[in-house]
Design a protein around this motif. Sequence first.
Motif, PDB file in Angstrom:
ATOM      1  N   THR A  65       6.685  -8.594  -8.108  1.00  0.00           N
ATOM      2  CA  THR A  65       5.436  -9.102  -7.566  1.00  0.00           C
ATOM      3  C   THR A  65       5.500  -9.230  -6.053  1.00  0.00           C
ATOM      4  O   THR A  65       4.517  -8.942  -5.355  1.00  0.00           O
ATOM      5  CB  THR A  65       5.090 -10.455  -8.204  1.00  0.00           C
ATOM      6  OG1 THR A  65       5.079 -10.309  -9.627  1.00  0.00           O
ATOM      7  CG2 THR A  65       3.737 -10.957  -7.749  1.00  0.00           C
ATOM      8  N   SER A 115      -0.635 -14.890  -2.735  1.00  0.00           N
ATOM      9  CA  SER A 115      -1.866 -14.243  -3.197  1.00  0.00           C
ATOM     10  C   SER A 115      -1.932 -14.087  -4.718  1.00  0.00           C
ATOM     11  O   SER A 115      -2.990 -13.749  -5.255  1.00  0.00           O
ATOM     12  CB  SER A 115      -2.004 -12.857  -2.549  1.00  0.00           C
ATOM     13  OG  SER A 115      -0.914 -12.012  -2.921  1.00  0.00           O
ATOM     14  N   VAL A 116      -0.828 -14.338  -5.414  1.00  0.00           N
ATOM     15  CA  VAL A 116      -0.777 -14.128  -6.866  1.00  0.00           C
ATOM     16  C   VAL A 116      -0.642 -15.478  -7.573  1.00  0.00           C
ATOM     17  O   VAL A 116       0.396 -16.133  -7.478  1.00  0.00           O
ATOM     18  CB  VAL A 116       0.390 -13.203  -7.266  1.00  0.00           C
ATOM     19  CG1 VAL A 116       0.409 -12.988  -8.772  1.00  0.00           C
ATOM     20  CG2 VAL A 116       0.290 -11.872  -6.536  1.00  0.00           C
ATOM     21  N   ARG A 148      -0.425  -6.344  -5.363  1.00  0.00           N
ATOM     22  CA  ARG A 148      -1.667  -5.827  -5.933  1.00  0.00           C
ATOM     23  C   ARG A 148      -1.474  -5.327  -7.361  1.00  0.00           C
ATOM     24  O   ARG A 148      -2.439  -5.199  -8.109  1.00  0.00           O
ATOM     25  CB  ARG A 148      -2.226  -4.702  -5.063  1.00  0.00           C
ATOM     26  CG  ARG A 148      -2.708  -5.176  -3.704  1.00  0.00           C
ATOM     27  CD  ARG A 148      -3.376  -4.058  -2.931  1.00  0.00           C
ATOM     28  NE  ARG A 148      -3.878  -4.521  -1.642  1.00  0.00           N
ATOM     29  CZ  ARG A 148      -4.518  -3.760  -0.776  1.00  0.00           C
ATOM     30  NH1 ARG A 148      -4.728  -2.472  -1.070  1.00  0.00           N
ATOM     31  NH2 ARG A 148      -4.951  -4.263   0.366  1.00  0.00           N
ATOM     32  N   SER A 159      -1.957  -9.318 -10.913  1.00  0.00           N
ATOM     33  CA  SER A 159      -3.073 -10.195 -10.537  1.00  0.00           C
ATOM     34  C   SER A 159      -2.791 -11.654 -10.865  1.00  0.00           C
ATOM     35  O   SER A 159      -3.406 -12.560 -10.311  1.00  0.00           O
ATOM     36  CB  SER A 159      -4.357  -9.753 -11.235  1.00  0.00           C
ATOM     37  OG  SER A 159      -4.247  -9.910 -12.642  1.00  0.00           O
ATOM     38  N   GLY A 160      -1.875 -11.902 -11.791  1.00  0.00           N
ATOM     39  CA  GLY A 160      -1.506 -13.250 -12.169  1.00  0.00           C
ATOM     40  C   GLY A 160      -0.302 -13.204 -13.090  1.00  0.00           C
ATOM     41  O   GLY A 160      -0.001 -12.167 -13.688  1.00  0.00           O
ATOM     42  N   ARG A 187      -2.681  -1.669 -10.973  1.00  0.00           N
ATOM     43  CA  ARG A 187      -3.116  -2.899 -10.312  1.00  0.00           C
ATOM     44  C   ARG A 187      -3.592  -3.909 -11.359  1.00  0.00           C
ATOM     45  O   ARG A 187      -3.917  -3.572 -12.494  1.00  0.00           O
ATOM     46  CB  ARG A 187      -4.227  -2.618  -9.301  1.00  0.00           C
ATOM     47  CG  ARG A 187      -5.485  -2.007  -9.899  1.00  0.00           C
ATOM     48  CD  ARG A 187      -6.494  -1.687  -8.799  1.00  0.00           C
ATOM     49  NE  ARG A 187      -6.850  -2.862  -8.065  1.00  0.00           N
ATOM     50  CZ  ARG A 187      -7.071  -2.892  -6.748  1.00  0.00           C
ATOM     51  NH1 ARG A 187      -6.961  -1.795  -6.031  1.00  0.00           N
ATOM     52  NH2 ARG A 187      -7.390  -4.014  -6.133  1.00  0.00           N
ATOM     53  N   ASN A 188      -3.594  -5.173 -10.944  1.00  0.00           N
ATOM     54  CA  ASN A 188      -4.216  -6.276 -11.698  1.00  0.00           C
ATOM     55  C   ASN A 188      -3.594  -6.582 -13.051  1.00  0.00           C
ATOM     56  O   ASN A 188      -4.252  -7.178 -13.912  1.00  0.00           O
ATOM     57  CB  ASN A 188      -5.710  -6.014 -11.884  1.00  0.00           C
ATOM     58  CG  ASN A 188      -6.451  -5.987 -10.563  1.00  0.00           C
ATOM     59  OD1 ASN A 188      -6.012  -6.584  -9.587  1.00  0.00           O
ATOM     60  ND2 ASN A 188      -7.561  -5.280 -10.523  1.00  0.00           N
ATOM     61  N   ARG A 207      -8.096 -13.847 -14.370  1.00  0.00           N
ATOM     62  CA  ARG A 207      -7.774 -12.688 -13.519  1.00  0.00           C
ATOM     63  C   ARG A 207      -8.459 -11.421 -13.988  1.00  0.00           C
ATOM     64  O   ARG A 207      -8.502 -10.427 -13.260  1.00  0.00           O
ATOM     65  CB  ARG A 207      -6.252 -12.464 -13.484  1.00  0.00           C
ATOM     66  CG  ARG A 207      -5.442 -13.676 -13.097  1.00  0.00           C
ATOM     67  CD  ARG A 207      -6.010 -14.392 -11.904  1.00  0.00           C
ATOM     68  NE  ARG A 207      -6.036 -13.583 -10.702  1.00  0.00           N
ATOM     69  CZ  ARG A 207      -6.625 -13.933  -9.555  1.00  0.00           C
ATOM     70  NH1 ARG A 207      -7.276 -15.085  -9.467  1.00  0.00           N
ATOM     71  NH2 ARG A 207      -6.596 -13.131  -8.508  1.00  0.00           N
ATOM     72  N   PRO A 218      -7.610  -5.420 -17.486  1.00  0.00           N
ATOM     73  CA  PRO A 218      -6.217  -5.299 -17.066  1.00  0.00           C
ATOM     74  C   PRO A 218      -5.228  -5.530 -18.208  1.00  0.00           C
ATOM     75  O   PRO A 218      -5.498  -6.294 -19.134  1.00  0.00           O
ATOM     76  CB  PRO A 218      -6.077  -6.391 -15.999  1.00  0.00           C
ATOM     77  CG  PRO A 218      -7.094  -7.408 -16.371  1.00  0.00           C
ATOM     78  CD  PRO A 218      -8.252  -6.634 -16.930  1.00  0.00           C
TER      79      PRO A 218
END
Length: 318
Positions: free
Chosen positions: A175, A249-250, A180, A183-184, A157-158, A317, A89
Motif C-alpha cells: 500500500t 490517503s488509505v 491508488r 482504496s481501503g 486500483r481501488n 470505498r 472493486p
Amino acid sequence: MKNILTRRRTHRVLPTMLLLAVTAGTLTACGGAAPTPANSASSASAAPTSSTSAAPTSSASEPSADSTLHMINNEGRRLAFHVTPGHLPAIVLDAGGGLDSSYWKDLVPKLAAATGSEIITYDRAGLGDSDEVPGPWDVKSAASDLETGLRELGVTRNAVLVSHSQAGEVATYLTGANPRLVSGAVLVDASLPEFYTDSEIARVVAANKPQVDAAKADPSTKENRQLIATAESYVPMHQAYHQVSWPDSVPVTVMVSEKTPFDGSPEDAQLWRDAAAMFAKAGPGRTLVTAEGSSHNIPIDRPDLVLSEIEKMAATRG
C-alpha cells in the motif's frame, strides 16, 4: 511511542514459536512464514512476465467451489490466485504466515453473497499451490508477488485489502508503494511496525533460538524450512519495518484480538495491543476494533465480526 514499547520488562521465558507468533500466530494455528528468494526482492511495481488461467478446479488450497485458479508468474515464481467472480472493486484476502488461501474458505462465499464483489485469495510463495522458493523470507518480494498477481487479474486500483497476521507486513509495503491500488484495508490482528522495537525484536529472537537451531539440524520439512527462512531475515527486516508508515490517503480498520499471538505472555500481549492502538492513532481514517474473546485467529473465532468490518470498508470505498 517508543517509551511505551521499550519500557522495562521482566525476563520471563516467552511462549515457544514467538518468532512466528509475531508474524503468523502459533505454530499449530498458522505455521511458519513463506520462503522467498533472498536476492530477488523487487520494487512493488515490478511488471509481471506471464500468466495462465484455468477453469474451476478442485485444488487443495481453493477456498470456494465457485472460484477459478489462475497461475501467475512473477520473476520465475508460479503463484496461485483464486478468483470468485463479482463486481469491482475487488476484495483481496491475504492469510497469515504459513497459511494458504484455504484459510478463508468459510468466509469467501459469505463475503461474496453479502457484497457481490469479486473476491481474490492467493497462496504466497511456498504455500498451497504456489512454488516453494528457497532462501530467507523477503517481504518486498512477497508484496511484488501480490501486486503482480492483482495487475494480471485486471485489478489496478481501488482494491479492498484484508490482511491477517504476517500479511499486515505485505499490506504495509504494498500500500505504501501503490496507494491508488488499495482504496481501503482491514488489518486483522496484523503485524504492525510499531511493535518492532530493537528490544522486542531481540527478545523474540532469543526466545526462539533453541527451536530455530533444532530446525536447522533437520531442515527437511516445509515447516522447518519456513522457520529457518523467517529467522534468517528476521532482525534486519523488522528493524526496517519499524520505520515504515501507512499512507494517510488509505483508510484502514485495525482489528486486534483480545488474546493476541502472545496469549501465554501478558506483557507481550499488551505490547501487541499497544502497537495496534498507536497505529490506529497515527493517521487519519483509522479505526481500532477489538475482537473480544478472540484468539489471534479472529477470522476463525469471530467470522461475523470480520465479515461486518469488511462489508463496512467495501461499502465505503466502493
